[in-house]
Write a protein that holds these residues in place. Structure first.
Motif, short mmCIF file in Angstrom:
data_model
loop_
_atom_site.label_atom_id
_atom_site.label_comp_id
_atom_site.label_asym_id
_atom_site.label_seq_id
_atom_site.Cartn_x
_atom_site.Cartn_y
_atom_site.Cartn_z
N ALA A 84 -11.64 2.06 -1.67
CA ALA A 84 -10.21 1.87 -1.39
C ALA A 84 -9.40 1.62 -2.66
O ALA A 84 -8.31 2.18 -2.82
N LEU A 85 -9.92 0.80 -3.56
CA LEU A 85 -9.16 0.50 -4.78
C LEU A 85 -9.04 1.73 -5.68
O LEU A 85 -8.01 1.93 -6.32
N GLU A 86 -10.07 2.55 -5.70
CA GLU A 86 -10.00 3.79 -6.46
C GLU A 86 -8.96 4.73 -5.86
O GLU A 86 -8.25 5.44 -6.57
N VAL B 194 10.69 -11.17 -17.47
CA VAL B 194 11.27 -11.39 -16.14
C VAL B 194 10.85 -12.77 -15.66
O VAL B 194 9.66 -13.12 -15.73
N GLN B 195 11.81 -13.54 -15.20
CA GLN B 195 11.52 -14.85 -14.63
C GLN B 195 11.44 -14.68 -13.11
O GLN B 195 12.45 -14.50 -12.45
N GLN B 196 10.24 -14.69 -12.58
CA GLN B 196 10.02 -14.51 -11.15
C GLN B 196 9.93 -15.86 -10.49
O GLN B 196 9.00 -16.61 -10.73
N SER B 197 10.92 -16.16 -9.64
CA SER B 197 10.97 -17.49 -9.04
C SER B 197 10.21 -17.60 -7.71
O SER B 197 9.80 -18.68 -7.32
N ILE B 198 10.05 -16.48 -7.00
CA ILE B 198 9.33 -16.53 -5.72
C ILE B 198 8.15 -15.57 -5.79
O ILE B 198 8.21 -14.55 -6.48
N PRO B 199 7.07 -15.87 -5.07
CA PRO B 199 5.92 -14.97 -5.06
C PRO B 199 6.29 -13.62 -4.45
O PRO B 199 7.07 -13.54 -3.50
N ALA B 200 5.75 -12.57 -5.01
CA ALA B 200 5.98 -11.23 -4.47
C ALA B 200 4.64 -10.64 -4.06
O ALA B 200 3.60 -10.93 -4.67
N TRP B 201 4.67 -9.83 -3.02
CA TRP B 201 3.46 -9.16 -2.57
C TRP B 201 3.83 -7.86 -1.89
O TRP B 201 4.98 -7.63 -1.53
N LEU B 202 2.83 -7.03 -1.74
CA LEU B 202 2.97 -5.74 -1.09
C LEU B 202 1.76 -5.55 -0.19
O LEU B 202 0.63 -5.68 -0.65
N ASP B 203 1.99 -5.31 1.08
CA ASP B 203 0.89 -5.02 2.00
C ASP B 203 0.73 -3.50 2.08
O ASP B 203 1.66 -2.80 2.47
N ILE B 204 -0.44 -3.03 1.69
CA ILE B 204 -0.76 -1.61 1.79
C ILE B 204 -1.26 -1.40 3.22
O ILE B 204 -2.35 -1.83 3.57
N THR B 205 -0.45 -0.76 4.05
CA THR B 205 -0.79 -0.68 5.47
C THR B 205 -1.54 0.60 5.84
O THR B 205 -2.32 0.60 6.78
N VAL B 206 -1.29 1.69 5.12
CA VAL B 206 -1.98 2.96 5.33
C VAL B 206 -2.24 3.57 3.97
O VAL B 206 -1.36 3.57 3.11
N LEU B 207 -3.44 4.09 3.76
CA LEU B 207 -3.80 4.65 2.47
C LEU B 207 -4.69 5.87 2.66
O LEU B 207 -5.73 5.79 3.32
N LEU C 50 9.13 6.03 -9.14
CA LEU C 50 7.67 6.06 -9.25
C LEU C 50 7.09 4.66 -9.23
O LEU C 50 7.70 3.71 -9.73
N GLN C 51 5.88 4.56 -8.68
CA GLN C 51 5.12 3.33 -8.74
C GLN C 51 3.73 3.69 -9.25
O GLN C 51 3.04 4.52 -8.65
N VAL C 52 3.39 3.11 -10.37
CA VAL C 52 2.09 3.33 -11.00
C VAL C 52 1.23 2.12 -10.68
O VAL C 52 1.58 1.00 -11.03
N LEU C 53 0.11 2.35 -10.00
CA LEU C 53 -0.79 1.26 -9.63
C LEU C 53 -2.14 1.44 -10.30
O LEU C 53 -2.76 2.51 -10.19
N ALA C 54 -2.59 0.41 -10.98
CA ALA C 54 -3.89 0.42 -11.64
C ALA C 54 -4.61 -0.88 -11.33
O ALA C 54 -4.69 -1.78 -12.17
N PRO C 55 -5.17 -1.01 -10.09
CA PRO C 55 -5.89 -2.24 -9.77
C PRO C 55 -7.09 -2.46 -10.69
O PRO C 55 -7.48 -3.60 -10.93
N SER C 56 -7.64 -1.39 -11.25
CA SER C 56 -8.77 -1.53 -12.16
C SER C 56 -8.37 -2.27 -13.43
O SER C 56 -9.22 -2.88 -14.09
N GLN C 57 -7.09 -2.24 -13.77
CA GLN C 57 -6.58 -2.95 -14.95
C GLN C 57 -5.78 -4.19 -14.57
O GLN C 57 -5.33 -4.93 -15.44
#
Length: 193
Positions: A47-49, A149-162, A76-83
């Motif tokens: 999945a991560l690949e 960037v000063q991030q004051s609140i936690p951010a997340w993204l739920d990957i729902t379909v891949l 564009l969104q570039v995702l590199a979970p390996s890094q």
């Protein structure tokens, strides 16, 4: 009738960027169906690949201009979970791409805590680090004007379909995103190690 994934891919590919916004109710129906029938699980083998890559926003439920798909910008969104890295980039398409665009760099991690064993692991934690103008390479140096960037609140993204071609996700503000993989672009071109 087309399978939900085939129909959604067709709607997202049809016409210019953002064209799928005109079919908003149908796109939402298809997204809900796919989230129910084929949920992503980032803990699954491979999945991560599959997540790693360059993705282009083709539909969004957001009213914020920088979170929408529009014909005159590549979003564009570039995702590199390996890094443990990610990059969001807004840039003009075509010949103007060489001018660069507005970028936000982030560190990412897959959150496997807090999920029950019966529910899939879908959450990617995001910590924004710096943003600004990201220009072209001049020799080995990238021209850029960025600041922390000063991030004051936690951010997340739920990957729902891949899948190899499609990624559906939901942000911490409730926004739904539909992105297509850009196999013509490489992570390494955006995230030099």
């Amino acid at each position: 009738m087309l399978k939900a994934s085939e129909e959604l891919l067709s709607l997202l590919r049809r016409g210019a960027r953002g064209e799928a916004q005109r079919q908003e109710s149908r796109v939402r129906e298809l997204i809900l169906e796919l989230e129910r029938t084929t949920p992503a699980d980032l803990a699954a083998p491979g999945a991560l690949e599959l997540l790693e890559g360059v993705w282009e926003l083709r539909w969004s439920s957001s009213s914020q201009p920088y979170l929408q798909a529009v014909p005159w910008l590549e979003n564009l969104q570039v995702l590199a979970p390996s890094q443990g890295r990610a990059l969001n980039l807004l840039r003009p398409p075509g010949l103007l791409t060489a001018l660069g665009g507005i970028a936000i760099e982030a560190s990412i991690s897959i959150n496997s805590s807090g999920s029950s064993s019966s529910s899939p692991h879908q959450r990617v934690q995001v910590r924004f680090q710096r943003g600004g103008w990201r220009g072209p390479l001049l020799g080995a140096t990238r021209l850029q004007l960025q600041r922390q960037v000063q991030q004051s609140i936690p951010a997340w993204l739920d990957i729902t379909v891949l899948s190899p071609e499609l990624r559906l996700c939901r942000g911490n503000a409730g926004t739904i995103f539909a992105l297509l993989r850009r196999p013509d672009l490489a992570v390494e071109d955006f995230l030099a190690t």
